[in-house]
Structure formats: C-alpha cells, structure tokens
Design an enzyme around this catalytic site. Structure first.
Site, PDB file in Angstrom:
ATOM      1  N   TRP A 186       2.894  -4.710   8.996  1.00 56.26           N
ATOM      2  CA  TRP A 186       1.570  -4.770   8.298  1.00 56.26           C
ATOM      3  C   TRP A 186       1.847  -5.199   6.881  1.00 56.26           C
ATOM      4  CZ3 TRP A 186      -3.179  -3.969   9.772  1.00 56.26           C
ATOM      5  CH2 TRP A 186      -4.346  -3.651   8.850  1.00 56.26           C
ATOM      6  N   MET A 187       1.034  -5.860   6.392  1.00 53.26           N
ATOM      7  CA  MET A 187       0.841  -6.170   5.084  1.00 53.26           C
ATOM      8  C   MET A 187      -0.701  -6.093   4.461  1.00 53.26           C
ATOM      9  SD  MET A 187       1.394  -9.820   3.206  1.00 53.26           S
ATOM     10  CE  MET A 187       1.368 -10.280   1.495  1.00 53.26           C
ATOM     11  N   ASN A 188      -0.913  -5.284   3.388  1.00 52.66           N
ATOM     12  CA  ASN A 188      -2.169  -5.179   2.982  1.00 52.66           C
ATOM     13  C   ASN A 188      -2.450  -5.741   1.698  1.00 52.66           C
ATOM     14  OD1 ASN A 188      -4.715  -4.303   3.840  1.00 52.66           O
ATOM     15  ND2 ASN A 188      -4.454  -2.235   2.710  1.00 52.66           N
ATOM     16  N   ASP A 189      -3.180  -5.437   0.895  1.00 53.48           N
ATOM     17  CA  ASP A 189      -3.674  -5.902  -0.385  1.00 53.48           C
ATOM     18  C   ASP A 189      -2.436  -6.212  -1.548  1.00 53.48           C
ATOM     19  OD1 ASP A 189      -4.181  -3.180  -0.430  1.00 53.48           O
ATOM     20  OD2 ASP A 189      -4.733  -3.361  -2.586  1.00 53.48           O
ATOM     21  N   GLN A 238       0.908  -3.818  -0.522  1.00 57.44           N
ATOM     22  CA  GLN A 238       0.718  -2.883   0.425  1.00 57.44           C
ATOM     23  C   GLN A 238       1.599  -3.082   1.632  1.00 57.44           C
ATOM     24  OE1 GLN A 238      -2.632  -0.633   0.828  1.00 57.44           O
ATOM     25  NE2 GLN A 238      -3.150  -0.330  -1.260  1.00 57.44           N
ATOM     26  N   TRP A 290      -1.970  -0.120  10.353  1.00 60.62           N
ATOM     27  CA  TRP A 290      -2.109   0.439   8.757  1.00 60.62           C
ATOM     28  C   TRP A 290      -1.441   1.984   8.929  1.00 60.62           C
ATOM     29  CZ3 TRP A 290      -3.504   4.912   6.652  1.00 60.62           C
ATOM     30  CH2 TRP A 290      -3.926   5.115   5.368  1.00 60.62           C
ATOM     31  N   PHE A 348      -0.343   3.664  -2.549  1.00 57.79           N
ATOM     32  CA  PHE A 348      -1.575   2.858  -2.525  1.00 57.79           C
ATOM     33  C   PHE A 348      -1.662   1.761  -3.665  1.00 57.79           C
ATOM     34  CE2 PHE A 348      -3.598   6.750  -0.183  1.00 57.79           C
ATOM     35  CZ  PHE A 348      -3.530   6.073   1.009  1.00 57.79           C
ATOM     36  N   SER A 349      -3.195   1.399  -4.044  1.00 61.59           N
ATOM     37  CA  SER A 349      -3.145   0.267  -5.060  1.00 61.59           C
ATOM     38  C   SER A 349      -2.710   0.715  -6.110  1.00 61.59           C
ATOM     39  CB  SER A 349      -4.539   0.023  -5.115  1.00 61.59           C
ATOM     40  OG  SER A 349      -5.071  -0.543  -3.690  1.00 61.59           O
TER      41      SER A 349
END
Length: 156
Positions: A70-73, A89, A97, A132-133
């Site tokens: 998983w890759m996020n923002d 992330q 996620w 998180f961010s």
C-alpha cells in the site's frame, strides 16, 4: 542507509485529538538513543511482496512506487544538500490501508528516483499506532526536520 534520526517530542501523552507530533534530525547528531527500532517484520514482509509484483506487466514504470504494498498520499517533499526527498504513507505489511509508515525516495533531478528504507514508523514506546500526514522543513541550523501526526494505539 538512514538519513534521519527520530526524536520524539511527546512520550506517552497525546496532543489535541489523540494526535502526537515528532521531528527528525540528520544522522550524526546526538540523541541516537531516542530512535525506536524498526520492526524487523516490516522489512521481511515488504521483500516478500516485492518479489511477487516486480514482473507485473500492469505495474507503472514512470510513477513513484514502493517496492510493493500500500502507498498513500505524499508527505514532506523537501530539497536538502543537493537531493530532492519525497516521503509517502506506506503499509509495508500489506496491500490494504493500515500500519502507516513513511516510505522514502530521493532524486537529484526529479526524473530518476532512488527508493530508500522506511524513514518513519510508529513508535510503540510512545504508544503510536500510525504515522500519518506531515511536512518537512529545514531549520535555521540547516537540519532537515520532519513533522507528522500520529494516533494513540486503539484510537483509530
């Protein structure tokens, strides 16, 4: 090779809505004892998943991607000492996620990117469940600093 050490600002307690903040310093500075160890399982899981997806014909070639999972923002893009750094992330344990960490890429020209080891991970010592961010900045002493939000275990 890790380029940053993690210095936890908050131990145990949380700020605001169960959010904690951390900052990082370049390797070579003091406080190495404050670095929580990266769980070995994250590297093992990521290597196993990378072997499965490396020959996938549908895997993009011109897009920043982790080795697998998983890759996020994107978070904390920064230019420091001749390198562009991009953090994102990432769940090194699976393709869904969860277990948020910060993956890390760097580039000299914004075209060719090098994947680096995980930069930030939840500190079980501080009671964190995720990373998180956040953002990155260079302080007045020329040190890159990473700021991120987290959440206390069991609150997500």
């Amino acid at each position: 090779m890790r380029i940053i050490e993690i210095i936890h600002l908050i131990r145990g307690g949380m700020v605001g809505c169960a959010v904690a903040a951390c900052l990082c310093r370049p390797v070579g500075l003091s406080a190495a004892a404050a670095i929580p160890p990266l769980p070995e399982a994250s590297g093992t899981a990521l290597q196993a998943a990378a072997a499965k997806v490396q020959d996938d014909p549908a895997r993009p070639e011109f897009h920043l991607l982790p080795p697998a999972n998983w890759m996020n923002d994107p978070n904390g893009p920064i230019f420091h000492n001749g390198w562009y750094h991009m953090f994102y992330q990432h769940n090194p344990y699976g393709d869904a996620w969860g277990h948020m960490h910060w993956g890390h890429f760097r580039s000299r020209d914004l075209v060719q990117w090098e994947h680096l080891p995980i930069a930030l991970w939840p500190s079980t010592e501080a009671g964190e469940e995720h990373v998180f961010s956040g953002a990155a900045a260079v302080n007045g002493a020329g040190e890159p600093m990473l700021f991120y939000t987290s959440i206390k275990q069991g609150k997500s």
